[in-house]
Design a protein around this motif. Structure first.
Motif, PDB file in Angstrom:
ATOM      1  N   SER A 299       0.838  -1.195   0.000  1.00  0.00           N
ATOM      2  CA  SER A 299       0.000   0.000   0.000  1.00  0.00           C
ATOM      3  C   SER A 299       0.881   1.255   0.000  1.00  0.00           C
ATOM      4  N   GLY A 301       0.313   4.160   1.785  1.00  0.00           N
ATOM      5  CA  GLY A 301       0.293   4.965   3.001  1.00  0.00           C
ATOM      6  C   GLY A 301      -0.918   4.626   3.842  1.00  0.00           C
ATOM      7  N   ALA A 442      -4.265   3.671  -0.145  1.00  0.00           N
ATOM      8  CA  ALA A 442      -3.754   3.600   1.227  1.00  0.00           C
ATOM      9  C   ALA A 442      -4.596   2.665   2.083  1.00  0.00           C
TER      10      ALA A 442
END
Length: 615
Positions: A299, A301, A442
């Motif tokens: 991912s 963040g 994210a």
């Protein structure tokens, strides 16, 4: 006897990352060879990772692990290597350690006892090996001994207790190893992290060295391997009841190697006196867990709905600490490279800049939100460098409310529809914060804690929404105290406003003066009831009898709290079944997938609570 130099290597492995796992092992072997080590021992199931779950039940998975072992042989010159992997023999799978010496496979030692408590379900995958039994395993046309075996190196005899083997009291393999005259016992482990657990392990290692008159080596896995369990990478060596080597735990590195030399070099070594701090252990483990979860999920963040309260603020600080600690240990470039990021910080304050790249927060105000919590959230986000966004959800809540009022033909009121009016605010926040997470590619961080999980004080598809729930295994009472510690000890002045607020959901009108403890009971009381009811599995009456002696609280009030806890617990099991994956951080948790299983439908302790009423 001559001397012997031992290397102990911890590894951060990942299920199905065959190439990465093997590279970590090969790199550690190369380091040990350069240091002229005679023997290197890796943790339990190092080739596959401990958290491979039902992959162990397949035929192809153990076979591929054996092929990985074969690939390792050319790299094992002038050194003995002990490395863990699953071995399938017909219908049964065994948890084994393979011993390689100078490119040649010498044998396998099989684990004799399975861990079946708490987070462990080893009997589902592995068969325990019988003491004193040996057989042979066909390793690419060559018969290799497998079973209860000891080995020798430089005149030193050595054997193994594999993780759970060492915790089985009078029947543990160490007693038979002592009878065989071993000088060294290795314990390759996959022992999950829990706050305070290192002290238990230290005691085990010290006592084992004295009990078996052997130098005792403990080597644990490292990192958030597969999602929930975190391994602390602990390495310890004890001799004659004294702890002589202990490493720094919870490293952000892919591996660590520690060395210990038996013989004259070990004489006169001072005993290590270690201290543990629960507050520090929590932030160390959770920040490493977040880092591994982020990079292994690939991912970009994190996104966090930052309410300004204790739970979401704790999660924000954990992300900031992930950056701070990761950079301090790895350096900026390695830290970002492991995340797959090509970002180059533009300022001297790279820590806050990187937090801004990795963490986006949002304050989602309802009509019942206060300016105090807005200021708390904004101040905290800006102080750690996180992106801060804010918007109002009043129109969304109004739209949902008007639609249902039209459908049912009446107005909703706080007197008749309290729960529905609270929950729609929490749920209205979920779609838009998920949208932001999707746009950012994210992970959405959920902020539920264990105390809320106990009693269902959380809105499904609202504040429970998330990809990962970092603090779901930690009680709210601990979190409140930890935040005060973090403000001063970790240096986060942005927590000052957070710590000045009374925990509240802010879902009722402000004139209601809603607080969490007013809705439930004091968090300190929840912790005590939970400890006895869930961890110790006591009945409602037992809980009352014990706490009535321990706590200075009126008996009738205590009974009411206990009844409320058990009724809410049994009513809300379905919520715990649906919580986002959480880290195991404390001595127990309430996640039905990893620690405490409970029926979704039940009689709700009605008879047991009547006993309490009649007492």
């Amino acid at each position: 006897m001559s001397s012997i130099k031992i290397a102990c290597a911890t590894l951060n492995q990942t299920p199905l990352d065959w190439k990465g796992n093997l590279e970590h092992i090969k790199t550690a072997i190369k380091e040990a060879q350069l240091e002229k080590a005679d023997l290197i021992c890796f943790p339990e199931l190092a080739i596959t990772g401990y958290g491979s779950e039902d992959l162990f039940l397949s035929y192809w998975f153990p076979q591929k692990a054996v092929k990985q072992l074969q690939k390792l042989l050319p790299f094992c010159g002038d050194i003995t290597v002990a490395v863990g992997l699953p071995i399938r023999i017909q219908e049964k799978v065994y948890n084994c350690v393979a011993i390689i010496e100078n490119h040649e496979l010498k044998g396998f030692v099989a684990k004799q006892f399975m861990a079946i408590d708490g987070v462990h379900y080893e009997f589902r995958w592995f068969t325990p090996w019988e003491a004193n039994k040996t057989t042979s395993f066909d390793f690419f046309g060559k018969d290799i001994p497998l079973g209860d075996i000891i080995f020798e190196k430089n005149g030193f005899r050595y054997g193994f207790e594999i993780c759970e083997d060492a915790w089985r009291g009078d029947v543990r393999p160490g007693y038979r190893l002592k009878d065989r005259g071993v000088h060294m016992i290795f314990n390759p482990s996959a022992s999950h992290f829990a706050m305070g657990k290192t002290k238990q392990r230290e005691e085990l290692v010290r006592k084992s060295s004295q009990l078996f008159n052997a130098t005792y080596f403990y080597i644990n896995l490292l990192g958030n391997e597969a999602g929930r369990m975190i391994f602390d990478g602990e390495i310890m060596v004890a001799d004659k009841g004294k702890l002589l080597l202990k490493n720094e735990l919870l490293s952000f590195k892919d591996h660590q190697v520690q060395y210990f030399e038996l013989g004259d070099a070990a004489k006169g070594l001072a005993e290590i006196k270690s201290e543990s701090n629960k507050n520090e252990e929590f932030v160390q483990a959770a920040s490493l867990g977040l880092y591994d979860y982020l990079r292994k999920s690939k991912s970009k963040g994190f996104v966090l709905s930052l309410s300004g309260g204790a739970d979401s603020s704790t999660v924000a600080i954990l992300v900031a600490e992930m950056v701070r600690r990761g950079i301090a240990e790895l350096g900026v470039s390695v830290f970002l490279n492991k995340l797959g990021s090509s970002y180059i910080p533009q300022s001297e304050n790279s820590e806050k800049e990187i937090v801004g790249q990795l963490l986006t927060t949002a304050y989602q105000a309802s009509d019942n939100s206060s300016f105090a919590t807005f200021q708390s959230a904004k101040n905290l986000a800006e102080s750690i460098g996180a992106q801060f966004k804010h918007w109002e959800i009043g129109d969304e809540v109004k739209g949902y409310t008007e639609k249902i009022e039209k459908a049912i033909g009446r107005r909703l009121t706080w007197k008749t529809d309290d729960i529905a009016l609270q929950n729609i605010q929490a749920r209205a926040r979920s779609p838009i914060i998920w949208m932001l997470a999707n746009i950012n590619q994210a992970l959405l961080l959920s902020t539920s804690n264990r105390s809320e999980g106990d009693v269902g004080y959380t809105t499904m598809d609202g504040d429970t929404s998330g990809s990962i729930s970092p603090i779901a295994a930690v009680d709210k009472y601990f979190i409140i105290k930890w935040l005060k510690w973090a403000e001063k000890s970790l240096g986060y002045p942005g927590l000052e406003k957070v710590n000045g607020l009374q925990p509240t959901a802010e879902l009722r009108p402000s004139d209601n003066q809603q607080t969490d403890e007013k809705d439930l009971m004091p968090y300190a009381i929840i912790v005590e009831i939970e400890r006895l009811a869930i961890r110790d599995r006591r009945s409602p009456l037992d809980v009352f009898l014990i706490l009535n002696e321990e706590l200075e609280i009126e008996s009738g009030t205590l009974k009411d709290y206990i009844k409320k806890f058990f009724r809410l617990w049994s009513r809300n099991q379905w919520k715990r079944e649906r919580l986002a994956p959480s880290f195991h951080l404390d001595e127990f948790n309430v996640d039905p997938k990893t620690w405490y299983r409970f029926p979704i439908l039940s009689g709700g302790y009605e008879e047991e609570l009547k006993e309490l009423d009649n007492y």
